[in-house]
Design an enzyme around this catalytic site. Structure first.
Site, PDB file in Angstrom:
ATOM      1  N   HIS A   1       0.831  -1.208   0.000  1.00 34.37           N
ATOM      2  CA  HIS A   1       0.000   0.000   0.000  1.00 34.37           C
ATOM      3  C   HIS A   1       0.864   1.256   0.000  1.00 34.37           C
ATOM      4  CE1 HIS A   1       1.196  -0.397   4.179  1.00 34.37           C
ATOM      5  NE2 HIS A   1       1.087   0.921   4.205  1.00 34.37           N
TER       6      HIS A   1
ATOM      7  N   HIS B   1       5.362   6.892  -0.995  1.00 36.80           N
ATOM      8  CA  HIS B   1       6.246   5.770  -1.328  1.00 36.80           C
ATOM      9  C   HIS B   1       5.531   4.463  -1.015  1.00 36.80           C
ATOM     10  CE1 HIS B   1       6.872   6.326   2.992  1.00 36.80           C
ATOM     11  NE2 HIS B   1       7.132   5.034   3.017  1.00 36.80           N
TER      12      HIS B   1
HETATM   13  P1  2AM Z   1       6.121   2.925   5.885  1.00 37.04           P
HETATM   14  O1  2AM Z   1       5.591   2.145   4.757  1.00 37.04           O
HETATM   15  O2  2AM Z   1       6.989   4.048   5.437  1.00 37.04           O
HETATM   16  O3  2AM Z   1       6.766   2.090   6.945  1.00 37.04           O
HETATM   17  C1  2AM Z   1       1.336   1.231   8.591  1.00 37.04           C
HETATM   18  O4  2AM Z   1       2.235   1.187   9.661  1.00 37.04           O
HETATM   19  C2  2AM Z   1       1.791   2.218   7.564  1.00 37.04           C
HETATM   20  O5  2AM Z   1       1.846   3.521   8.138  1.00 37.04           O
HETATM   21  C3  2AM Z   1       3.165   1.928   6.971  1.00 37.04           C
HETATM   22  O6  2AM Z   1       3.034   2.031   5.573  1.00 37.04           O
HETATM   23  C4  2AM Z   1       4.038   3.039   7.501  1.00 37.04           C
HETATM   24  O7  2AM Z   1       4.882   3.597   6.550  1.00 37.04           O
HETATM   25  C5  2AM Z   1       3.073   4.130   7.784  1.00 37.04           C
HETATM   26  N1  2AM Z   1       3.519   5.036   8.842  1.00 37.04           N
HETATM   27  C6  2AM Z   1       3.677   6.377   8.724  1.00 37.04           C
HETATM   28  N2  2AM Z   1       4.056   6.922   9.881  1.00 37.04           N
HETATM   29  C7  2AM Z   1       4.177   5.910  10.752  1.00 37.04           C
HETATM   30  C8  2AM Z   1       4.544   5.835  12.130  1.00 37.04           C
HETATM   31  N3  2AM Z   1       4.876   6.918  12.830  1.00 37.04           N
HETATM   32  N4  2AM Z   1       4.562   4.609  12.711  1.00 37.04           N
HETATM   33  C9  2AM Z   1       4.229   3.503  12.009  1.00 37.04           C
HETATM   34  N5  2AM Z   1       3.853   3.516  10.717  1.00 37.04           N
HETATM   35  C10 2AM Z   1       3.816   4.702  10.095  1.00 37.04           C
END
Ligand code: 2AM
Length: 172
Positions: free
Chosen positions: A40, A118
């Site tokens: 996602h 991303h």
């Molecule tokens: P990431 O793909 O860059 O790891 C579920 O955890 C989603 O939320 C993940 O896609 C994660 O991004 C994103 N996300 C954004 N901020 C976050 C945070 N502070 N802690 C955990 N997940 C976060």
């Protein structure tokens, strides 16, 4: 409940992404690769939310008025040891901005880090000696996607496995 908003992928799009994950795997000694069903693009990460606030979260999403648009997925990069595919196009930034403004209106907390679209393919990636994200980037198969909706997702752990459950879809 741990919540976030995201743009998901069709099975055909997941096939292309999975090919990219397979080529990344070949270049790595180890890594925590995103499972196919979890692929996602996050629009906003809410974190822990009271069940009682769920209605207000959904109401904020339902209020987002948007038209379908295209994104370009491709071009690999690395933040620390997280390997991702980039997402190009200004409309997804506008969508995240609208959604975040709507969450603000309802007083719903979300991670304020600036939006950097991303698609995470791998966490804790350790490349083979002599290999890096640049080598992977050269092998990446890019694709375009039409975005017609976004989803409210719940992040859970089942037997230690990260499982995302779709709670609500806002279709444009
Ligand atoms: P990431 O793909 O860059 O790891 C579920 O955890 C989603 O939320 C993940 O896609 C994660 O991004 C994103 N996300 C954004 N901020 C976050 C945070 N502070 N802690 C955990 N997940 C976060």
């Amino acid at each position: 409940m741990r919540l976030f908003f995201a743009v998901g992928f069709s099975e055909a799009e997941k096939n292309v992404i999975s090919e990219n994950v397979a080529s990344l795997k070949k270049m790595c000694v180890r890594g925590n690769f995103t499972r196919r069903e979890n692929l996602h693009i996050t629009l906003a990460f809410l974190g822990e939310v009271d069940r009682a606030s769920l209605k207000s979260v959904i109401e904020a999403a339902a209020r987002v008025d948007f038209s379908p648009f295209d994104i370009a997925v491709g071009g690999a990069g690395k933040f620390g040891n997280v390997v991702w595919l980039g997402v190009g196009g200004d409309e997804i930034k506008r969508l995240a901005g609208h959604l975040r403004a709507s969450l603000d209106k309802n007083g719903i907390y979300y991670d304020r880090k600036p939006f950097s679209p991303h698609l995470t393919l791998c966490r804790e990636a350790e490349f083979q000696p002599g290999c890096d994200a640049e080598n992977f980037n050269a092998a990446v198969r890019s694709f375009d996607k039409r975005v017609v909706s976004f989803d409210l997702m719940e992040s859970t752990r089942i037997d230690g496995r990260l499982v995302y459950k779709k709670l609500y879809t806002r279709k444009f």
